[in-house]
Write a protein that holds these residues in place. Structure first.
Motif, PDB file in Angstrom:
ATOM      1  N   VAL A 297       0.845  -1.101  -0.224  1.00 16.54           N
ATOM      2  CA  VAL A 297       0.025  -0.037   0.120  1.00 16.54           C
ATOM      3  C   VAL A 297       0.959   1.361  -0.166  1.00 16.54           C
ATOM      4  O   VAL A 297       0.480   2.308  -0.731  1.00 16.54           O
ATOM      5  N   LEU A 298       2.073   1.382   0.747  1.00 21.46           N
ATOM      6  CA  LEU A 298       2.865   2.514   0.756  1.00 21.46           C
ATOM      7  C   LEU A 298       3.551   2.744  -0.546  1.00 21.46           C
ATOM      8  O   LEU A 298       3.655   3.751  -0.879  1.00 21.46           O
ATOM      9  N   LEU A 299       3.919   1.687  -1.089  1.00 20.83           N
ATOM     10  CA  LEU A 299       4.726   1.738  -2.274  1.00 20.83           C
ATOM     11  C   LEU A 299       3.860   1.893  -3.546  1.00 20.83           C
ATOM     12  O   LEU A 299       4.399   2.047  -4.638  1.00 20.83           O
ATOM     13  N   GLY A 300       2.553   1.547  -3.517  1.00 24.06           N
ATOM     14  CA  GLY A 300       1.675   1.517  -4.632  1.00 24.06           C
ATOM     15  C   GLY A 300       1.611   2.725  -5.244  1.00 24.06           C
ATOM     16  O   GLY A 300       1.635   3.910  -4.818  1.00 24.06           O
ATOM     17  N   SER A 301       1.296   2.611  -6.682  1.00 29.97           N
ATOM     18  CA  SER A 301       0.893   4.086  -7.375  1.00 29.97           C
ATOM     19  C   SER A 301      -0.592   4.365  -7.000  1.00 29.97           C
ATOM     20  O   SER A 301      -1.327   3.782  -6.613  1.00 29.97           O
ATOM     21  N   ALA A 302      -0.497   5.947  -7.275  1.00 29.63           N
ATOM     22  CA  ALA A 302      -1.927   6.371  -7.148  1.00 29.63           C
ATOM     23  C   ALA A 302      -2.805   5.930  -7.823  1.00 29.63           C
ATOM     24  O   ALA A 302      -2.887   5.384  -8.880  1.00 29.63           O
ATOM     25  N   GLY A 303      -4.078   5.381  -7.108  1.00 25.33           N
ATOM     26  CA  GLY A 303      -5.294   4.695  -7.497  1.00 25.33           C
ATOM     27  C   GLY A 303      -5.038   3.249  -7.695  1.00 25.33           C
ATOM     28  O   GLY A 303      -6.105   2.557  -8.115  1.00 25.33           O
ATOM     29  N   ALA A 304      -4.080   2.891  -7.219  1.00 17.55           N
ATOM     30  CA  ALA A 304      -3.826   1.305  -7.353  1.00 17.55           C
ATOM     31  C   ALA A 304      -4.686   0.403  -6.586  1.00 17.55           C
ATOM     32  O   ALA A 304      -5.156   1.149  -5.371  1.00 17.55           O
ATOM     33  N   VAL A 305      -5.037  -0.578  -6.665  1.00 23.17           N
ATOM     34  CA  VAL A 305      -6.154  -1.267  -5.886  1.00 23.17           C
ATOM     35  C   VAL A 305      -5.420  -1.706  -4.768  1.00 23.17           C
ATOM     36  O   VAL A 305      -4.291  -2.248  -4.809  1.00 23.17           O
ATOM     37  N   GLU A 306      -5.724  -1.757  -3.375  1.00 24.26           N
ATOM     38  CA  GLU A 306      -4.823  -2.034  -2.272  1.00 24.26           C
ATOM     39  C   GLU A 306      -5.083  -3.344  -1.835  1.00 24.26           C
ATOM     40  O   GLU A 306      -6.277  -4.066  -2.264  1.00 24.26           O
ATOM     41  N   PRO A 307      -4.042  -4.159  -1.671  1.00 19.30           N
ATOM     42  CA  PRO A 307      -4.042  -5.514  -1.462  1.00 19.30           C
ATOM     43  C   PRO A 307      -4.708  -5.890  -0.443  1.00 19.30           C
ATOM     44  O   PRO A 307      -5.124  -5.176   0.645  1.00 19.30           O
ATOM     45  N   ALA A 308      -5.680  -7.020  -0.535  1.00 21.75           N
ATOM     46  CA  ALA A 308      -6.724  -7.425   0.512  1.00 21.75           C
ATOM     47  C   ALA A 308      -5.841  -8.424   1.502  1.00 21.75           C
ATOM     48  O   ALA A 308      -5.029  -9.008   1.428  1.00 21.75           O
ATOM     49  N   VAL A 309      -6.412  -7.968   2.925  1.00 26.40           N
ATOM     50  CA  VAL A 309      -5.819  -9.060   3.657  1.00 26.40           C
ATOM     51  C   VAL A 309      -6.693 -10.183   4.112  1.00 26.40           C
ATOM     52  O   VAL A 309      -7.913 -10.023   3.883  1.00 26.40           O
ATOM     53  N   GLU A 310      -6.170 -11.313   4.229  1.00 29.23           N
ATOM     54  CA  GLU A 310      -6.919 -12.401   4.338  1.00 29.23           C
ATOM     55  C   GLU A 310      -7.861 -12.431   5.644  1.00 29.23           C
ATOM     56  O   GLU A 310      -7.345 -12.071   6.658  1.00 29.23           O
ATOM     57  N   PRO A 311      -9.089 -12.632   5.529  1.00 32.66           N
ATOM     58  CA  PRO A 311      -9.949 -12.726   6.551  1.00 32.66           C
ATOM     59  C   PRO A 311      -9.764 -13.665   7.524  1.00 32.66           C
ATOM     60  O   PRO A 311      -9.056 -14.811   7.311  1.00 32.66           O
ATOM     61  N   PRO A 312     -10.183 -13.452   8.873  1.00 38.92           N
ATOM     62  CA  PRO A 312     -10.057 -14.534   9.572  1.00 38.92           C
ATOM     63  C   PRO A 312     -10.500 -15.654   9.563  1.00 38.92           C
ATOM     64  O   PRO A 312     -11.723 -15.917   9.266  1.00 38.92           O
ATOM     65  N   THR A 313     -10.016 -17.080   9.927  1.00 41.86           N
ATOM     66  CA  THR A 313     -10.396 -18.281   9.457  1.00 41.86           C
ATOM     67  C   THR A 313     -10.386 -19.394  10.754  1.00 41.86           C
ATOM     68  O   THR A 313      -8.942 -19.306  11.184  1.00 41.86           O
ATOM     69  N   LEU A 314     -11.240 -20.149  10.876  1.00 40.80           N
ATOM     70  CA  LEU A 314     -11.191 -21.086  11.913  1.00 40.80           C
ATOM     71  C   LEU A 314     -10.206 -22.398  11.619  1.00 40.80           C
ATOM     72  O   LEU A 314     -10.449 -23.013  10.634  1.00 40.80           O
ATOM     73  N   THR A 315      -9.408 -22.664  12.477  1.00 44.18           N
ATOM     74  CA  THR A 315      -8.419 -24.030  12.199  1.00 44.18           C
ATOM     75  C   THR A 315      -8.980 -24.744  13.170  1.00 44.18           C
ATOM     76  O   THR A 315      -8.846 -24.693  14.382  1.00 44.18           O
ATOM     77  N   VAL A 316      -9.674 -25.786  12.959  1.00 46.99           N
ATOM     78  CA  VAL A 316     -10.368 -26.677  14.049  1.00 46.99           C
ATOM     79  C   VAL A 316      -9.401 -27.850  14.478  1.00 46.99           C
ATOM     80  O   VAL A 316      -8.687 -28.446  13.490  1.00 46.99           O
ATOM     81  N   ARG A 317      -9.061 -27.932  15.748  1.00 44.56           N
ATOM     82  CA  ARG A 317      -8.024 -28.830  16.166  1.00 44.56           C
ATOM     83  C   ARG A 317      -8.633 -29.847  17.350  1.00 44.56           C
ATOM     84  O   ARG A 317     -10.239 -29.701  17.334  1.00 44.56           O
ATOM     85  N   ALA A 318      -7.955 -30.308  18.163  1.00 49.14           N
ATOM     86  CA  ALA A 318      -8.764 -31.346  19.178  1.00 49.14           C
ATOM     87  C   ALA A 318      -8.992 -30.708  20.604  1.00 49.14           C
ATOM     88  O   ALA A 318      -9.483 -31.341  21.256  1.00 49.14           O
ATOM     89  N   SER A 319      -8.947 -29.327  20.643  1.00 54.27           N
ATOM     90  CA  SER A 319      -9.196 -28.746  21.856  1.00 54.27           C
ATOM     91  C   SER A 319     -10.681 -28.489  22.029  1.00 54.27           C
ATOM     92  O   SER A 319     -10.956 -27.994  23.096  1.00 54.27           O
ATOM     93  N   THR A 320     -11.635 -28.737  21.013  1.00 51.82           N
ATOM     94  CA  THR A 320     -13.075 -28.474  21.090  1.00 51.82           C
ATOM     95  C   THR A 320     -13.821 -29.728  20.842  1.00 51.82           C
ATOM     96  O   THR A 320     -13.534 -30.369  20.111  1.00 51.82           O
ATOM     97  N   ALA A 321     -14.918 -29.875  21.551  1.00 52.16           N
ATOM     98  CA  ALA A 321     -15.584 -30.915  21.161  1.00 52.16           C
ATOM     99  C   ALA A 321     -17.161 -30.507  21.685  1.00 52.16           C
ATOM    100  O   ALA A 321     -17.273 -29.766  22.396  1.00 52.16           O
ATOM    101  N   PRO A 322     -18.176 -31.375  21.412  1.00 52.67           N
ATOM    102  CA  PRO A 322     -19.522 -31.480  21.832  1.00 52.67           C
ATOM    103  C   PRO A 322     -19.170 -31.372  23.473  1.00 52.67           C
ATOM    104  O   PRO A 322     -18.669 -32.169  24.160  1.00 52.67           O
ATOM    105  N   PRO A 323     -20.347 -30.699  24.257  1.00 54.26           N
ATOM    106  CA  PRO A 323     -20.161 -30.852  25.592  1.00 54.26           C
ATOM    107  C   PRO A 323     -20.621 -32.130  26.182  1.00 54.26           C
ATOM    108  O   PRO A 323     -21.212 -32.841  25.438  1.00 54.26           O
ATOM    109  N   ALA A 324     -19.863 -32.713  27.141  1.00 56.41           N
ATOM    110  CA  ALA A 324     -20.263 -34.048  27.781  1.00 56.41           C
ATOM    111  C   ALA A 324     -21.706 -33.852  28.346  1.00 56.41           C
ATOM    112  O   ALA A 324     -22.311 -32.827  28.797  1.00 56.41           O
ATOM    113  N   ARG A 325     -22.364 -35.061  28.221  1.00 63.53           N
ATOM    114  CA  ARG A 325     -23.734 -35.331  28.771  1.00 63.53           C
ATOM    115  C   ARG A 325     -23.635 -35.086  30.092  1.00 63.53           C
ATOM    116  O   ARG A 325     -22.901 -35.600  30.866  1.00 63.53           O
TER     117      ARG A 325
END
Length: 325
Positions: A297-325
């Motif tokens: 963005v700093l070095l881009g030319s005037a009127g250039a399209v600003e690069p998009a930042v990746e939106p946050p995404t969920l990475t599912v691993r083993a620390s989550t599960a349905p609640p115990a009965r």
């Protein structure tokens, strides 16, 4: 430069081309010049280049000393890699705490160095007139929540990060989600907390009082000891992976298993998140790409399209599960 040219058996113009990394220098000549540079201890003086071009070919980066080693390191790597690819160096200055006076001092330091642009990775909430003046005078991009009228803002949607984490736990069947928040003076912490509250409100759930940490595992551990004493706690959203590590340790010490008794989601997806026990479910943020995008963005030319930042995404691993009965 003349001394280097004599030692290498080339012209001063060839030395200049070599030091500017010109493609019009063959490999053998480049090697002789660089060997002579090393032997003579030559240091390139950029002052003539600055005077002739009106640019220093240096970018400034402002960081906070404390809070999130991974994010600081990744942003720095992204800024330096993108700057180097564009022929720029990076001048880094840090401030010890979130204080407008310290931020002013850092910006004045970079201004005195004649930097061509500034990347601010400090989440200041209050902005002074002097900060406004400098960021209007020098092209500036913020990547960590700071706001000035002169700076462009290139940030990850932290509210969405909080919503994603909370919704994941609710979709697993948990009826309440507790929150270990970051420091209130951080904009990111406020926005993640807001996303957590909004996700609970949409589900018709009143949010419990958030427990505030300081991004460190120690603060997560302290708040985790409190959570471990509340039997109805089955799901926790920690505003950083490092605080989540502390929560997990505290729960285990009190006989609460993860995810058998309590599910935990963090934010950042630092390298250690995949290797802790259990591997941590977390909201990924690409800090490296944010730093690189800020330079674009700093070095881009005037009127250039600003690069998009990746939106946050969920990475599912083993620390989550349905609640115990």
């Amino acid at each position: 430069m003349a001394d280097v040219a004599r030692a290498a058996g080339v012209s001063a113009q060839t030395v200049s081309r070599t030091l500017r990394d010109s493609p019009n220098v063959n490999a053998e000549t480049r090697r002789r010049v660089l060997d002579a540079v090393d032997q003579l201890g030559y240091r390139y003086n950029s002052a003539p280049k600055v005077l002739s071009s009106g640019r220093s070919f240096t970018l400034g980066l402002v960081l906070l000393q404390a809070g999130g080693y991974f994010s600081r390191s990744a942003v720095t790597d992204g800024v330096e890699a993108a700057a180097r690819a564009a022929g720029y160096s990076v001048s880094i200055t840090t401030i010890a705490e979130l204080d407008p006076a310290l931020m002013e001092k850092a910006l004045f330091k970079l201004s005195d160095q004649g930097v061509d642009g500034i990347v601010i990775a400090v989440p200041l909430i209050s902005v002074t007139q002097r900060m406004e003046d400098i960021t209007r005078e020098i092209p500036t991009v913020t990547v960590d929540g700071s706001r000035t009228t002169g700076a462009k803002v290139l940030g990850i949607d932290q509210r969405e990060a909080g919503r994603i984490a909370t919704q994941h736990l609710l979709e697993l069947g948990h009826r309440q989600v507790w929150h270990v928040a970051g420091p209130d003076e951080w904009i990111e912490a406020r926005q993640r907390r807001q996303g957590w509250q909004e996700a609970l409100a949409e589900a018709g759930i009143d949010a419990p009082p958030p427990l505030e940490g300081d991004w460190s595992p120690e603060s997560g551990y302290r708040q985790g000891r409190i959570l471990a004493m509340i039997p109805e706690v089955t799901a926790v959203f920690a505003a950083s992976d490092e605080m989540a590590f502390g929560v997990i340790k505290a729960l285990r010490e009190r006989g609460r298993s993860v995810p058998g008794d309590v599910s935990i989601v963090g934010v950042d997806d630092i390298d250690l998140a995949a290797y802790c026990h259990p591997p941590l479910t977390t909201v990924r943020q690409d800090f490296y790409r944010s730093g690189a995008a800020a330079v674009a963005v700093l070095l881009g030319s005037a009127g250039a399209v600003e690069p998009a930042v990746e939106p946050p995404t969920l990475t599912v691993r083993a620390s989550t599960a349905p609640p115990a009965r």
